[in-house]
Motif scaffolding. Structure first.
Motif, PDB file in Angstrom:
ATOM      1  N   PRO A   1       0.840  -1.198   0.000  1.00 31.26           N
ATOM      2  CA  PRO A   1       0.000   0.000   0.000  1.00 31.26           C
ATOM      3  C   PRO A   1       0.880   1.255   0.000  1.00 31.26           C
ATOM      4  O   PRO A   1       2.040   1.197   0.395  1.00 31.26           O
ATOM      5  CB  PRO A   1      -0.782  -0.120   1.307  1.00 31.26           C
ATOM      6  N   ALA A   2       0.307   2.379  -0.446  1.00 33.51           N
ATOM      7  CA  ALA A   2       1.056   3.642  -0.481  1.00 33.51           C
ATOM      8  C   ALA A   2       1.507   4.024   0.932  1.00 33.51           C
ATOM      9  O   ALA A   2       0.879   3.648   1.916  1.00 33.51           O
ATOM     10  CB  ALA A   2       0.176   4.737  -1.069  1.00 33.51           C
ATOM     11  N   GLU A   3       2.608   4.774   1.012  1.00 37.46           N
ATOM     12  CA  GLU A   3       3.162   5.254   2.288  1.00 37.46           C
ATOM     13  C   GLU A   3       3.354   4.125   3.282  1.00 37.46           C
ATOM     14  O   GLU A   3       2.946   4.199   4.437  1.00 37.46           O
ATOM     15  CB  GLU A   3       2.246   6.334   2.885  1.00 37.46           C
ATOM     16  N   THR A   4       3.941   3.051   2.803  1.00 42.45           N
ATOM     17  CA  THR A   4       4.220   1.892   3.638  1.00 42.45           C
ATOM     18  C   THR A   4       5.674   1.521   3.415  1.00 42.45           C
ATOM     19  O   THR A   4       6.141   1.498   2.287  1.00 42.45           O
ATOM     20  CB  THR A   4       3.320   0.711   3.219  1.00 42.45           C
ATOM     21  N   VAL A   5       6.392   1.244   4.513  1.00 40.76           N
ATOM     22  CA  VAL A   5       7.812   0.907   4.393  1.00 40.76           C
ATOM     23  C   VAL A   5       8.036  -0.488   4.958  1.00 40.76           C
ATOM     24  O   VAL A   5       7.454  -0.849   5.978  1.00 40.76           O
ATOM     25  CB  VAL A   5       8.684   1.942   5.132  1.00 40.76           C
ATOM     26  N   PHE A   6       8.854  -1.283   4.255  1.00 41.33           N
ATOM     27  CA  PHE A   6       9.132  -2.650   4.692  1.00 41.33           C
ATOM     28  C   PHE A   6      10.514  -2.764   5.317  1.00 41.33           C
ATOM     29  O   PHE A   6      11.476  -2.211   4.805  1.00 41.33           O
ATOM     30  CB  PHE A   6       9.039  -3.597   3.489  1.00 41.33           C
ATOM     31  N   PHE A   7      10.602  -3.488   6.464  1.00 40.81           N
ATOM     32  CA  PHE A   7      11.887  -3.843   7.075  1.00 40.81           C
ATOM     33  C   PHE A   7      11.969  -5.345   7.233  1.00 40.81           C
ATOM     34  O   PHE A   7      11.018  -5.978   7.678  1.00 40.81           O
ATOM     35  CB  PHE A   7      12.018  -3.225   8.474  1.00 40.81           C
ATOM     36  N   SER A   8      13.122  -5.913   6.846  1.00 37.83           N
ATOM     37  CA  SER A   8      13.342  -7.336   7.059  1.00 37.83           C
ATOM     38  C   SER A   8      13.727  -7.556   8.521  1.00 37.83           C
ATOM     39  O   SER A   8      14.463  -6.758   9.102  1.00 37.83           O
ATOM     40  CB  SER A   8      14.458  -7.782   6.120  1.00 37.83           C
ATOM     41  N   LYS A   9      13.222  -8.609   9.135  1.00 34.79           N
ATOM     42  CA  LYS A   9      13.567  -8.929  10.522  1.00 34.79           C
ATOM     43  C   LYS A   9      14.773  -9.847  10.569  1.00 34.79           C
ATOM     44  O   LYS A   9      14.841 -10.745   9.733  1.00 34.79           O
ATOM     45  CB  LYS A   9      12.379  -9.657  11.190  1.00 34.79           C
ATOM     46  N   PRO A  10      15.723  -9.757  11.463  1.00 35.60           N
ATOM     47  CA  PRO A  10      15.814  -8.680  12.455  1.00 35.60           C
ATOM     48  C   PRO A  10      16.186  -7.344  11.800  1.00 35.60           C
ATOM     49  O   PRO A  10      16.947  -7.325  10.856  1.00 35.60           O
ATOM     50  CB  PRO A  10      16.936  -9.161  13.372  1.00 35.60           C
ATOM     51  N   TYR A  11      15.619  -6.255  12.348  1.00 37.25           N
ATOM     52  CA  TYR A  11      15.856  -4.934  11.760  1.00 37.25           C
ATOM     53  C   TYR A  11      16.798  -4.121  12.639  1.00 37.25           C
ATOM     54  O   TYR A  11      16.985  -4.423  13.825  1.00 37.25           O
ATOM     55  CB  TYR A  11      14.540  -4.179  11.569  1.00 37.25           C
ATOM     56  N   ARG A  12      17.392  -3.112  12.036  1.00 40.09           N
ATOM     57  CA  ARG A  12      18.255  -2.218  12.813  1.00 40.09           C
ATOM     58  C   ARG A  12      17.374  -1.232  13.551  1.00 40.09           C
ATOM     59  O   ARG A  12      16.599  -0.497  12.948  1.00 40.09           O
ATOM     60  CB  ARG A  12      19.207  -1.473  11.880  1.00 40.09           C
ATOM     61  N   GLN A  13      17.537  -1.208  14.899  1.00 47.73           N
ATOM     62  CA  GLN A  13      16.696  -0.321  15.716  1.00 47.73           C
ATOM     63  C   GLN A  13      16.824   1.135  15.271  1.00 47.73           C
ATOM     64  O   GLN A  13      15.837   1.856  15.198  1.00 47.73           O
ATOM     65  CB  GLN A  13      17.103  -0.412  17.186  1.00 47.73           C
ATOM     66  N   ASP A  14      18.085   1.550  15.005  1.00 51.27           N
ATOM     67  CA  ASP A  14      18.287   2.975  14.687  1.00 51.27           C
ATOM     68  C   ASP A  14      17.550   3.369  13.409  1.00 51.27           C
ATOM     69  O   ASP A  14      17.044   4.478  13.288  1.00 51.27           O
ATOM     70  CB  ASP A  14      19.781   3.305  14.602  1.00 51.27           C
ATOM     71  N   ARG A  15      17.454   2.415  12.455  1.00 51.86           N
ATOM     72  CA  ARG A  15      16.749   2.750  11.211  1.00 51.86           C
ATOM     73  C   ARG A  15      15.250   2.866  11.435  1.00 51.86           C
ATOM     74  O   ARG A  15      14.590   3.728  10.855  1.00 51.86           O
ATOM     75  CB  ARG A  15      17.023   1.695  10.151  1.00 51.86           C
ATOM     76  N   VAL A  16      14.717   1.973  12.274  1.00 53.68           N
ATOM     77  CA  VAL A  16      13.279   2.045  12.562  1.00 53.68           C
ATOM     78  C   VAL A  16      12.979   3.354  13.288  1.00 53.68           C
ATOM     79  O   VAL A  16      12.004   4.046  12.973  1.00 53.68           O
ATOM     80  CB  VAL A  16      12.831   0.818  13.386  1.00 53.68           C
ATOM     81  N   ILE A  17      13.860   3.703  14.236  1.00 51.53           N
ATOM     82  CA  ILE A  17      13.640   4.942  14.998  1.00 51.53           C
ATOM     83  C   ILE A  17      13.682   6.162  14.069  1.00 51.53           C
ATOM     84  O   ILE A  17      12.809   7.040  14.124  1.00 51.53           O
ATOM     85  CB  ILE A  17      14.679   5.060  16.146  1.00 51.53           C
ATOM     86  N   ALA A  18      14.675   6.162  13.161  1.00 51.30           N
ATOM     87  CA  ALA A  18      14.785   7.294  12.224  1.00 51.30           C
ATOM     88  C   ALA A  18      13.527   7.408  11.372  1.00 51.30           C
ATOM     89  O   ALA A  18      13.013   8.507  11.118  1.00 51.30           O
ATOM     90  CB  ALA A  18      16.016   7.112  11.342  1.00 51.30           C
ATOM     91  N   LEU A  19      12.989   6.255  10.954  1.00 51.33           N
ATOM     92  CA  LEU A  19      11.794   6.270  10.109  1.00 51.33           C
ATOM     93  C   LEU A  19      10.579   6.754  10.904  1.00 51.33           C
ATOM     94  O   LEU A  19       9.765   7.540  10.396  1.00 51.33           O
ATOM     95  CB  LEU A  19      11.540   4.873   9.534  1.00 51.33           C
ATOM     96  N   LEU A  20      10.477   6.315  12.182  1.00 51.87           N
ATOM     97  CA  LEU A  20       9.363   6.764  13.028  1.00 51.87           C
ATOM     98  C   LEU A  20       9.391   8.286  13.134  1.00 51.87           C
ATOM     99  O   LEU A  20       8.355   8.948  13.009  1.00 51.87           O
ATOM    100  CB  LEU A  20       9.463   6.123  14.425  1.00 51.87           C
ATOM    101  N   HIS A  21      10.602   8.820  13.341  1.00 59.59           N
ATOM    102  CA  HIS A  21      10.724  10.281  13.458  1.00 59.59           C
ATOM    103  C   HIS A  21      10.274  10.964  12.176  1.00 59.59           C
ATOM    104  O   HIS A  21       9.581  11.967  12.207  1.00 59.59           O
ATOM    105  CB  HIS A  21      12.170  10.671  13.779  1.00 59.59           C
ATOM    106  N   LYS A  22      10.672  10.384  11.038  1.00 61.89           N
ATOM    107  CA  LYS A  22      10.315  10.978   9.748  1.00 61.89           C
ATOM    108  C   LYS A  22       8.794  10.936   9.551  1.00 61.89           C
ATOM    109  O   LYS A  22       8.177  11.899   9.091  1.00 61.89           O
ATOM    110  CB  LYS A  22      11.017  10.186   8.637  1.00 61.89           C
ATOM    111  N   MET A  23       8.194   9.796   9.931  1.00 68.91           N
ATOM    112  CA  MET A  23       6.758   9.635   9.725  1.00 68.91           C
ATOM    113  C   MET A  23       5.931  10.530  10.645  1.00 68.91           C
ATOM    114  O   MET A  23       4.854  10.992  10.280  1.00 68.91           O
ATOM    115  CB  MET A  23       6.355   8.168   9.951  1.00 68.91           C
TER     116      MET A  23
END
Lengths: 125, 524
Positions: free
Chosen positions: A101-123
């Motif tokens: 779906p639009a505006e959806t980002v995929f991360f493979s598990k296990p994921y890098r915490q710092d990348r998820v955090i950066a994306l949360l901030h952006k979103m």
């Protein structure tokens, strides 16, 4: 990160059937400075979304028991609550020709915490 | 001329596949020699079919066949002896023959029998004159005509043997082609379509189809269907009982071979159904799995047709190859499902380890070791993803490197160059950790510290084996670390965990050379 007192803390719905991984994902959300709300499957997630209009981001696993997997949940959310941003994660590679779906980002598990955090901030910005 | 002998003769001629074929020099030469030897205007090689005599070679006669009733050659032919009639007008067997009474006015006849190696007499080599010859042939002419007759018989047998072996070669070549197409196929329907197309072409039939059957072989679902131009497909569901009593053989795994659906007792009551599909002859070859018929390979000819034992054997081999091919696909599919499941569980386990470590180490104030732990775990996980896509066989070196680089970042500041190199599962995992550590060091101390820094990762295969070169440029001045941490130990383990690593702290930037034998990499 500091949050000004007058700004409400963004709420992130964490959807994950494995309790340990749900705990971990919730911790990542907290480390980002946001408030996690937890659901163990898609049905619970939808019930929460219906009762809480303040949820801004959904952070969901793909493989979950029950009828609805993470991809279908994301499509449902995109259709019903268009402004909500979505992060999808899975231990399996995305099946070829999966339509995200639009505006959806995929991360493979296990994921890098710092990348998820950066994306949360952006979103949440 | 007895009926049974005539039938044997007709079968033998069909087997020879000689009737109505073009002229051939070897036979033409023999009739020429025969006419000169016996000094007659006419010489013929006459082959005796059911209702006609057909001339494989002729001198002095412009027609290529006559009705069997007009044949002088057929007189006493089953005796396999010379036949000499000095005056055809005075012999009661030929006096009324139109060839004798008519304008052709045959008067003298002498014919040597054509006896195949199988013992069947198929016709005669004869010489004919329009003048009577009360003295017949000289003894020498008799001997020569007999000898030439044996030459014709030999030629017929040899010709057939050559045709059979050419046909066999054709069928074997087709079988090899089918085997290759099956090996190259990733889907069952691709295999069966390819096999049907080759079979249809090589057998010269109108239709070649493949269909799955139910356990009792009552119904066939034809999926892949090859047809000659202008012939309708039979794709779809068919009930065997609508076409005759066909099931017994198929259930038992025996091929159903029918030369003429109108006369075969299994189909003669259902010729309308056969005619509706334009079927005159057929072979249904069962495809077996675990002792049961699971599919049928179907070949249809629109006219009655003789199926040679070689052709039936060929179809049997095609069915066997399809069985093996389909079994291979199923095994691969099961393996792939199993691999997916194992990988999924493995990655879930890595995620759990990450979650536990993260929670357990939350209170540790020094964050760097905690973060490196997580990143090493993720690099390992990325290598697993690459291996999974190759079903845990060989992963390509570049693909593994790219997957690890993706987890760290800075991909836009790296140049990768080298040939395709297969890495075994162990080598792929250790290589992924080495690349991860090299990148981490570049981030902390090397090329990635400065904006202009970049890394060249290149590899070549030389006589000594594989050499991977890591070259950092544009970074700050580097010095050898005084203490060797876990990261540098990982790097020193090298490509296969057995060393072969050389590190240099050059003024231009850090450099690493990693060496391993190609065989070792693929096996490890």
């Amino acid at each position: 990160m500091t949050i000004a007192s007058h700004t409400p803390v963004p709420i992130v719905l964490v959807v994950e059937d494995e309790p340990l991984l749900r705990l971990f994902a919730a911790q990542v959300v907290e480390d980002a400075g946001y408030e996690p709300v937890e659901a163990a499957n898609a049905a619970e997630a939808i019930a929460i979304l219906e009762s809480r209009p303040d949820i801004r981001i959904v952070f969901t696993d793909i493989d979950m028991p029950g009828g609805l997997d993470g991809i279908k949940l994301a499509a449902f959310i995109r259709d019903r609550w268009p402004p909500i941003k979505i992060i999808i994660t899975s231990g399996k590679p995305l099946p070829p020709r999966t339509v995200m779906p639009a505006e959806t980002v995929f991360f493979s598990k296990p994921y890098r915490q710092d990348r998820v955090i950066a994306l949360l901030h952006k979103m949440a910005a | 001329m007895s009926e049974i002998q005539a039938a044997r003769r007709a079968d033998a001629l069909k087997e020879l596949a000689v009737l109505d074929t073009p002229e051939e020099q070897a036979f033409d030469d023999i009739v020429f020699i025969a006419s000169r030897t016996c000094d007659t205007p006419i010489a013929l090689i006459s082959l005796l079919d059911y209702d006609r005599q057909w001339f494989k070679a002729r001198v002095g006669l412009e027609v290529c066949q006559t009705e069997i009733a007009q044949s002088v050659c057929q007189i006493d032919v089953d005796d396999a002896e010379m036949l000499v009639i000095p005056d055809l007008t005075r012999d009661p067997r030929t006096a009324a023959n139109p060839l004798v009474t008519g304008e052709r006015a045959f008067r003298f006849y002498a014919g040597a029998p054509l006896v195949l190696r199988s013992g069947v007499v198929v016709g005669r080599l004869c010489v004919i004159d329009t003048k009577t010859r009360p003295e017949g042939l000289t003894p020498e002419q008799m001997t020569l005509l007999r000898a030439l007759g044996r030459q014709v018989s030999d030629q017929l047998d040899l010709r057939r043997a050559a045709q059979v072996s050419a046909r066999l070669l054709e069928l074997q070549t087709a079988l090899i082609e089918i085997g290759e197409r099956i090996r190259a196929s990733e889907e069952a329907v691709e295999m069966t379509s390819a096999a049907a197309a080759v079979v249809g072409r090589v057998l010269g039939v109108q239709r070649a189809s493949f269909g799955l059957v139910d356990p009792d072989v009552e119904i066939v679902d034809v999926e892949a269907d090859w047809t000659a131009p202008g012939v309708a497909s039979i794709a779809g569901r068919h009930r065997f009982d609508d076409y005759g009593t066909l099931r017994a053989d198929l259930v038992a795994g025996e091929p159903l071979v029918i030369e003429d659906v109108a006369t075969d007792h299994r189909t003669s009551a259902h010729t309308d159904a056969m005619r509706a599909l334009d079927i005159g002859a057929l072979v249904n070859m069962p495809v077996r799995d675990h002792g049961r018929t699971v599919a049928i390979f179907i070949v249809n000819a629109s006219r009655p047709r003789f199926w040679t034992p070689d052709e039936v054997l060929f179809l049997r081999s095609v069915a066997a190859r399809l069985e093996a091919g389909v079994a291979r696909l199923r095994a691969e599919r099961q393996q792939s499902v199993l691999n997916d499941e194992i990988n999924h569980r493995l990655k879930n386990m890595l995620s759990m380890v990450q979650a536990i470590a993260s929670q357990t180490l939350r209170t540790v104030s020094q964050r760097e070791p905690v973060e490196s732990f997580e990143r090493r775990l993720i690099a390992l996980s990325a290598a697993h993803d690459v291996l999974l896509q190759k079903s845990w066989k060989d992963a390509d070196l570049r693909t593994v490197a790219e997957a690890v680089i993706e987890t760290v970042g800075f991909g836009e500041r790296m140049t990768l160059d080298g040939p395709s190199v297969p890495l075994g599962a162990r080598a792929a995992l250790s290589f992924s950790l080495v690349v991860h550590e090299l990148m981490t060091n570049a981030c902390k101390y090397g090329a990635f510290c400065l904006d202009i820094g970049h890394v060249e990762l290149t590899w070549t295969i030389e006589a000594s084996g594989l050499i991977v070169r890591w070259r950092e440029r544009g970074g700050p001045l580097v010095v050898a670390p005084s203490r060797k941490g876990f990261g540098s130990k990982l790097i020193r383990l090298g490509l296969t965990g057995t060393g072969g690593t050389e590190l240099r702290y050059e003024p231009d930037g850090f450099e690493a050379d990693l060496r391993a034998s190609v065989e070792h990499l693929a096996q490890a």
